[in-house]
Write a protein that holds these residues in place. Structure first.
Motif, PDB file in Angstrom:
ATOM      1  N   ALA A  71      20.776  -8.585-128.906  1.00 18.22           N
ATOM      2  CA  ALA A  71      20.626  -7.959-127.592  1.00 18.22           C
ATOM      3  C   ALA A  71      20.266  -9.032-126.574  1.00 18.22           C
ATOM      4  CB  ALA A  71      19.555  -6.873-127.628  1.00 18.22           C
ATOM      5  N   THR A  72      20.255  -8.610-125.327  1.00 20.27           N
ATOM      6  CA  THR A  72      19.924  -9.532-124.230  1.00 20.27           C
ATOM      7  C   THR A  72      18.971  -8.849-123.260  1.00 20.27           C
ATOM      8  OG1 THR A  72      22.099 -10.594-124.373  1.00 20.27           O
ATOM      9  CG2 THR A  72      20.853 -10.903-122.326  1.00 20.27           C
ATOM     10  N   ILE A  73      17.934  -9.590-122.892  1.00 22.12           N
ATOM     11  CA  ILE A  73      17.066  -9.138-121.797  1.00 22.12           C
ATOM     12  C   ILE A  73      17.661  -9.738-120.524  1.00 22.12           C
ATOM     13  CG2 ILE A  73      14.730  -9.139-120.834  1.00 22.12           C
ATOM     14  CD1 ILE A  73      13.680  -9.594-123.689  1.00 22.12           C
ATOM     15  N   HIS A  74      18.314  -8.901-119.744  1.00 24.76           N
ATOM     16  CA  HIS A  74      19.087  -9.415-118.618  1.00 24.76           C
ATOM     17  C   HIS A  74      18.184  -9.863-117.473  1.00 24.76           C
ATOM     18  CE1 HIS A  74      22.913  -8.268-120.375  1.00 24.76           C
ATOM     19  NE2 HIS A  74      22.390  -7.077-120.686  1.00 24.76           N
ATOM     20  N   ARG A  75      18.662 -10.882-116.778  1.00 23.70           N
ATOM     21  CA  ARG A  75      17.892 -11.379-115.632  1.00 23.70           C
ATOM     22  C   ARG A  75      17.763 -10.275-114.582  1.00 23.70           C
ATOM     23  NH1 ARG A  75      21.765 -15.540-112.224  1.00 23.70           N
ATOM     24  NH2 ARG A  75      23.507 -14.104-111.876  1.00 23.70           N
ATOM     25  N   GLY A  76      16.639 -10.264-113.939  1.00 25.16           N
ATOM     26  CA  GLY A  76      16.361  -9.241-112.947  1.00 25.16           C
ATOM     27  C   GLY A  76      15.834  -7.945-113.537  1.00 25.16           C
ATOM     28  N   LEU A  77      15.757  -7.865-114.887  1.00 20.71           N
ATOM     29  CA  LEU A  77      15.333  -6.620-115.524  1.00 20.71           C
ATOM     30  C   LEU A  77      13.856  -6.342-115.267  1.00 20.71           C
ATOM     31  CD1 LEU A  77      16.256  -4.275-117.316  1.00 20.71           C
ATOM     32  CD2 LEU A  77      15.647  -5.657-119.318  1.00 20.71           C
ATOM     33  N   TYR A  78      13.036  -7.400-115.244  1.00 22.53           N
ATOM     34  CA  TYR A  78      11.596  -7.229-115.014  1.00 22.53           C
ATOM     35  C   TYR A  78      11.172  -8.009-113.789  1.00 22.53           C
ATOM     36  CZ  TYR A  78      11.523  -5.575-119.870  1.00 22.53           C
ATOM     37  OH  TYR A  78      11.754  -4.890-121.033  1.00 22.53           O
ATOM     38  N   LEU A 130      11.749 -11.798-109.661  1.00 25.29           N
ATOM     39  CA  LEU A 130      12.394 -11.134-110.777  1.00 25.29           C
ATOM     40  C   LEU A 130      12.669 -12.143-111.885  1.00 25.29           C
ATOM     41  CD1 LEU A 130      15.002  -8.941-108.840  1.00 25.29           C
ATOM     42  CD2 LEU A 130      12.897  -8.157-109.942  1.00 25.29           C
ATOM     43  N   LEU A 131      12.882 -11.637-113.084  1.00 32.08           N
ATOM     44  CA  LEU A 131      13.246 -12.491-114.208  1.00 32.08           C
ATOM     45  C   LEU A 131      14.482 -13.289-113.826  1.00 32.08           C
ATOM     46  CD1 LEU A 131      12.662 -13.188-117.217  1.00 32.08           C
ATOM     47  CD2 LEU A 131      14.240 -11.336-117.829  1.00 32.08           C
ATOM     48  N   ASP A 173      19.005 -14.705-118.238  1.00 28.68           N
ATOM     49  CA  ASP A 173      19.203 -13.862-119.414  1.00 28.68           C
ATOM     50  C   ASP A 173      18.476 -14.479-120.597  1.00 28.68           C
ATOM     51  OD1 ASP A 173      20.778 -12.177-117.961  1.00 28.68           O
ATOM     52  OD2 ASP A 173      22.687 -12.932-118.734  1.00 28.68           O
ATOM     53  N   ILE A 174      17.837 -13.634-121.390  1.00 24.85           N
ATOM     54  CA  ILE A 174      17.084 -14.117-122.552  1.00 24.85           C
ATOM     55  C   ILE A 174      17.620 -13.437-123.804  1.00 24.85           C
ATOM     56  CG2 ILE A 174      14.805 -14.255-123.634  1.00 24.85           C
ATOM     57  CD1 ILE A 174      13.608 -14.197-120.811  1.00 24.85           C
ATOM     58  N   PRO A 175      18.149 -14.204-124.748  1.00 23.42           N
ATOM     59  CA  PRO A 175      18.638 -13.592-125.989  1.00 23.42           C
ATOM     60  C   PRO A 175      17.478 -13.046-126.827  1.00 23.42           C
ATOM     61  CG  PRO A 175      18.741 -15.985-126.144  1.00 23.42           C
ATOM     62  CD  PRO A 175      18.347 -15.680-124.729  1.00 23.42           C
TER      63      PRO A 175
END
Length: 446
Positions: free
Chosen positions: A226-233, A239-240, A243-245
């Motif tokens: 999965a990916t924690i997408h940029r801007g998600l938090y 914002l983030l 992208d973080i795997p």
């Protein structure tokens, strides 16, 4: 039918009537007490009060109680392990459990409801760049017996970290705010987890990437890349940024093995049609569930997500027919009792008609006797003509009004009709004699 056979049949009919009445009562009782119903009270174990599982539980509770007459009581818990034991011990009817934490054999998976992302949090100013750098540090892994702790243990062990080379602390991840000695926390949660979002909003933390995620997922069932997408938090003021795997697992709605299929049916409608998901955009939709082949869902859930499956459809039909067998027996018994009641009513009406016809026959018979009595003293054509008309009218009235089959075959009715015919013949013969005598007197002047 003879009189003796009628006496024999009456008690047989009575016994059959009582037997069918008893069958009806027993069948209705069996159907009532064995039918599938939605219980008035259900208990659902969720998670920590500020966690996503408890948020989902609150959404489901509101939707369930607005769509059914039952109540859904929520019970907070330390996490998936406690929820699992609550289901096993029948303390809970439903629970949210993180996939891959426990063996779900003997329980019923209703549906996956969301994806839980693994967040590896470290303090912003810590000299920690990757997960392997956590060796020798204090790591918060989650509440004891929680799904979060189970996921954290698996992840740390994959990277060669255990309690011999790192300090594992079992507590809820928000403890990181209070305890400055904790260097990292591994949080498996949905992106709408209020506590997680509030912690990241402080701006004091970073999220590490999960490297070699494909290999980790290959070794650990229920996990996917999965990916924690940029801007998600929002990380403080910003914002983030990238992208973080990472890896993710599924939050599953699980029920006890003896849960009513009616509950599963209604819960699926609540989840995927009546829209608890409107409050939670990260919840998995029905189309995504159908695409997943790695879940062993309850047969009722399989029928819901794959309605074209003819085997499941036929099983559902057979199950429905089996559930209705008592009602079918009750229906047959009820129809028999209705027919028996109609038959007895018909018999009463026919008996009443027979009684009335017999009374009419007695009156008509008395009228013919009266005519026959007057006939002996009648010597004029005019009197005899009136008697003839009266007897013929009595006979016609009897044929038109006395229609009961039993009466038509009765000996008294046959005697009456014979009497009428004989009396008519006698009157006509007497009238002929009087006419003949009158003509003879005219021809003979002496």
């Amino acid at each position: 039918m003879t009189h003796d056979s009628s006496r024999y049949m009456m008690p047989m009919r009575s016994k059959l009537k009582w037997f069918m009445t008893a069958t009806l009562l027993v069948s209705v009782a069996l159907y009532y007490f064995t039918r599938e119903v939605i219980p008035r009270q259900l208990v659902m174990y969720t998670g920590q009060p500020g966690g996503f599982y408890h948020q989902v539980g609150a959404y489901l509770q509101k939707a369930w109680e607005s769509q059914t007459p039952g109540q859904l009581s929520l019970q907070t818990s330390s996490g998936s392990q406690e929820n699992y034991h609550a289901l096993r011990s029948s303390q809970a009817d439903l629970a949210l459990i993180q996939g891959g934490v426990v063996d779900l054999n003997g329980l019923s998976i209703i549906a996956p409801i969301s994806s839980d992302l693994v967040h590896v949090l470290v303090r912003k100013d810590a000299a920690i760049k990757r997960i392997t750098d956590l060796k020798g540090h204090a790591i918060l892994v989650g509440m004891p017996d929680s799904g979060m702790a189970s996921s954290a243990e698996k992840l740390l062990q994959f990277y060669g970290l255990d309690e011999s080379n790192a300090q594992w602390i079992y507590d809820y991840f928000t403890e990181m705010e209070e305890n400055g000695d904790i260097d990292a926390a591994i949080v498996t949660a949905g992106i709408l987890n209020d506590d997680l979002n509030r912690l990241l909003l402080t701006g004091g933390y970073r999220i590490l990437p999960v490297e070699f995620s494909e290999a980790f997922c290959a070794k650990n069932a229920f996990f996917t890349q999965a990916t924690i997408h940029r801007g998600l938090y929002r990380m403080g003021e910003v914002l983030l940024q990238e992208d973080i795997p990472t890896v993710a697992t599924k939050a599953l709605l699980v029920a006890s093995k003896n849960i009513s299929p009616k509950v599963i049916d209604q819960m699926l409608v609540t989840l995927f049609e009546k829209s608890a998901g409107l409050h939670s955009p990260v919840m998995i939709n029905a189309r995504e569930v159908r695409q997943q082949q790695d879940l062993s869902l309850h047969p009722r859930a399989m029928q819901y997500f794959h309605p074209a499956d003819q085997i499941g459809y036929m099983a559902n039909v057979i199950e429905s027919l089996a559930a209705l067998k008592e009602l079918a027996v009750a229906l047959v018994a009820g129809l028999y009792l209705l027919w028996d009641r109609w038959r007895r009513q018909q018999e009463k009406e026919l008996a009443k008609q027979l009684f009335n016809d017999k009374e009419k026959l007695d009156k008509l018979l008395a009228q013919t006797v009266d005519v026959e009595r007057r006939y002996a003293d009648a010597h004029s054509q005019e009197d005899l003509q009136g008697m003839l008309r009266q007897v013929m009218q009595i006979k016609i009235q009897a044929l038109e009004e006395l229609t009961h089959e039993s009466l038509r075959g009765d000996r008294v009715f046959l005697i009456f009709m014979t009497q009428c015919s004989n009396l008519i013949d006698s009157i006509q013969s007497k009238m002929n004699r009087i006419s003949s005598d009158a003509r003879n007197n005219l021809n003979d002047p002496h």
